[in-house]
Design a protein around this motif. Structure first.
Motif, PDB file in Angstrom:
ATOM      1  N   PRO A  12       0.823  -1.219   0.000  1.00 47.97           N
ATOM      2  CA  PRO A  12       0.000   0.000   0.000  1.00 47.97           C
ATOM      3  C   PRO A  12       0.853   1.263   0.000  1.00 47.97           C
ATOM      4  N   LYS A  13       0.307   2.326  -0.615  1.00 48.05           N
ATOM      5  CA  LYS A  13       1.034   3.598  -0.648  1.00 48.05           C
ATOM      6  C   LYS A  13       0.091   4.767  -0.379  1.00 48.05           C
ATOM      7  N   ALA A  14      -0.854   4.530   0.542  1.00 46.18           N
ATOM      8  CA  ALA A  14      -1.861   5.552   0.858  1.00 46.18           C
ATOM      9  C   ALA A  14      -1.258   6.673   1.721  1.00 46.18           C
ATOM     10  N   THR A  15      -0.578   6.308   2.793  1.00 45.20           N
ATOM     11  CA  THR A  15      -0.011   7.301   3.719  1.00 45.20           C
ATOM     12  C   THR A  15       1.494   7.467   3.475  1.00 45.20           C
ATOM     13  N   GLU A  16       2.063   8.502   4.122  1.00 45.78           N
ATOM     14  CA  GLU A  16       3.521   8.721   4.027  1.00 45.78           C
ATOM     15  C   GLU A  16       4.271   7.532   4.620  1.00 45.78           C
ATOM     16  N   GLU A  17       3.705   7.004   5.740  1.00 43.15           N
ATOM     17  CA  GLU A  17       4.335   5.845   6.395  1.00 43.15           C
ATOM     18  C   GLU A  17       4.337   4.639   5.449  1.00 43.15           C
ATOM     19  N   ASP A  18       3.170   4.410   4.815  1.00 45.76           N
ATOM     20  CA  ASP A  18       3.052   3.338   3.811  1.00 45.76           C
ATOM     21  C   ASP A  18       4.140   3.510   2.746  1.00 45.76           C
ATOM     22  N   LYS A  19       4.210   4.721   2.237  1.00 42.67           N
ATOM     23  CA  LYS A  19       5.141   5.000   1.147  1.00 42.67           C
ATOM     24  C   LYS A  19       6.577   4.695   1.532  1.00 42.67           C
ATOM     25  N   GLY A  20       6.924   5.091   2.779  1.00 39.74           N
ATOM     26  CA  GLY A  20       8.288   4.853   3.262  1.00 39.74           C
ATOM     27  C   GLY A  20       8.580   3.363   3.366  1.00 39.74           C
ATOM     28  N   ARG A  21       7.592   2.640   3.904  1.00 39.40           N
ATOM     29  CA  ARG A  21       7.755   1.194   4.075  1.00 39.40           C
ATOM     30  C   ARG A  21       7.869   0.505   2.709  1.00 39.40           C
ATOM     31  N   ARG A  22       7.025   0.970   1.781  1.00 41.23           N
ATOM     32  CA  ARG A  22       7.034   0.387   0.433  1.00 41.23           C
ATOM     33  C   ARG A  22       8.387   0.642  -0.260  1.00 41.23           C
ATOM     34  N   ALA A  23       8.867   1.875  -0.151  1.00 40.77           N
ATOM     35  CA  ALA A  23      10.141   2.225  -0.799  1.00 40.77           C
ATOM     36  C   ALA A  23      11.292   1.384  -0.237  1.00 40.77           C
ATOM     37  N   ALA A  24      11.270   1.179   1.094  1.00 38.19           N
ATOM     38  CA  ALA A  24      12.338   0.381   1.730  1.00 38.19           C
ATOM     39  C   ALA A  24      12.270  -1.073   1.263  1.00 38.19           C
ATOM     40  N   ALA A  25      11.027  -1.592   1.174  1.00 41.62           N
ATOM     41  CA  ALA A  25      10.849  -2.987   0.737  1.00 41.62           C
ATOM     42  C   ALA A  25      11.312  -3.153  -0.714  1.00 41.62           C
ATOM     43  N   ILE A  26      11.002  -2.154  -1.547  1.00 41.51           N
ATOM     44  CA  ILE A  26      11.435  -2.216  -2.953  1.00 41.51           C
ATOM     45  C   ILE A  26      12.962  -2.213  -3.039  1.00 41.51           C
ATOM     46  N   GLN A  27      13.602  -1.345  -2.250  1.00 43.82           N
ATOM     47  CA  GLN A  27      15.065  -1.277  -2.278  1.00 43.82           C
ATOM     48  C   GLN A  27      15.704  -2.588  -1.812  1.00 43.82           C
ATOM     49  N   ALA A  28      15.139  -3.191  -0.756  1.00 49.44           N
ATOM     50  CA  ALA A  28      15.678  -4.471  -0.257  1.00 49.44           C
ATOM     51  C   ALA A  28      15.532  -5.559  -1.320  1.00 49.44           C
TER      52      ALA A  28
END
Lengths: 208, 208
Positions: free
Chosen positions: A93-109
């Motif tokens: 999910p990328k609804a909130t800023e927190e979501d976005k941060g978590r998503r970006a980190a997961a993509i990088q990993a």
């Protein structure tokens, strides 16, 4: 485990619409074929009359090629897992800023994992090329063409793995890791091109 | 059927002391991997928005690559059968003149079969290269690296098959067949070298 499936089923899955298994797994299989052929040249030569002088080195080559083959076989499944984790990360999910941060980190990993898998494949493939040279120089002439196919398979696995590093490296935020990965691929390709060409010419020469 | 065995078992058999399966079967598997990747590029692209203009050609490419894949898959077993028939011919009795004549004829028939199998493999591999070019030029950019791996696999299958023609052709008594086989391999290799290099550079360029 994907390598427990039949060869026919693996080829069907490769041809299918699903993104995995794809070129990364194909590269690992081709590298494993190269390693297996190196082992075969050693196994056929060991015990043959007239080849006593090269037994010790060919035994070492065979032991190393079997280790490399196991690494490459494991990478067939790892490439699928790395790609699947990348797809899963993109779907977070990328609804909130927190979501976005978590998503970006997961993509990088996941991108890092999807770069490390082909990098490992390229390293193992370079070892196959080096082992194929030793096997082709010293092995029984009756199976020398198998050494030739082994070196070609190793080089194709290396070049194929390189393509998969080139896809993922540009999206990595960790530039020092990405740049080092691309630089290492460059060195491996340079080694692989020269070495595989020399071995192919050696084998072609022995075939008369 | 050898292709019904697991990938792991195929690799174990390849690595083993027995002469079959060997480099000829490995070449056919690598070619089939190339064909499967061409099909995958087509299958992923077909139905994608923005690729309507290339649908008809990619459908034709996919249909052809599936036919070529089936040919290459069949050649995995045919290479084993051809080699086994050659080994069996060498073991025929040679006590009398009649025995000797029968044995020589059986060896020549088996040698021809063991030359035709890799020649067929080389022809099919050249088709994989040609199809990989069409798939890589028109296919969805997200799977372009798979087209690159496909062309490398096709070229390695071709060069590997060539080595197996070079082994058997010199022993053939039918010189016109042997010379034509070697000449055809030369033409296929020339085509394969130029074409695979062009496709690899195309793919590498699209990866940025």
């Amino acid at each position: 485990m994907i390598t427990d499936e039949s060869l026919e089923k693996f080829l069907d899955d490769l041809a299918g619409r699903a993104p995995t298994p794809g070129g990364g797994s194909a590269a690992a299989v081709i590298g494993a074929i190269g390693a297996a052929l190196v082992s075969m040249v050693c196994n056929v030569t060991l015990g043959k009359q007239g080849y006593e002088g090269v037994e010790a080195d060919l035994q070492a080559v065979r032991d190393e090629s079997e280790i490399v083959r196991a690494r490459l076989t494991a990478l067939v499944a790892e490439d699928v897992a790395a790609f699947d984790s990348l797809m899963a990360a993109y779907k977070l999910p990328k609804a909130t800023e927190e979501d976005k941060g978590r998503r970006a980190a997961a993509i990088q990993a996941a991108l890092r994992r999807a770069t490390e898998a082909p990098l490992d494949c390229a390293r193992a493939a370079a070892e196959v090329i080096e082992l194929a040279r030793r096997a082709s120089e010293q092995g029984y002439t009756g199976v020398i063409s198998d050494g030739g196919v082994g070196v070609l398979a190793g080089y194709t696995a290396l070049r194929s793995a390189a393509l998969n590093v080139y896809i993922n490296a540009p999206s990595l935020k960790d530039r020092s890791f990405a740049d080092e990965a691309v630089a290492e691929i460059g060195r491996l390709l340079e080694f692989g091109a020269a070495e595989s060409d020399a071995v192919y010419r050696l084998v072609r020469g022995k075939l008369g």
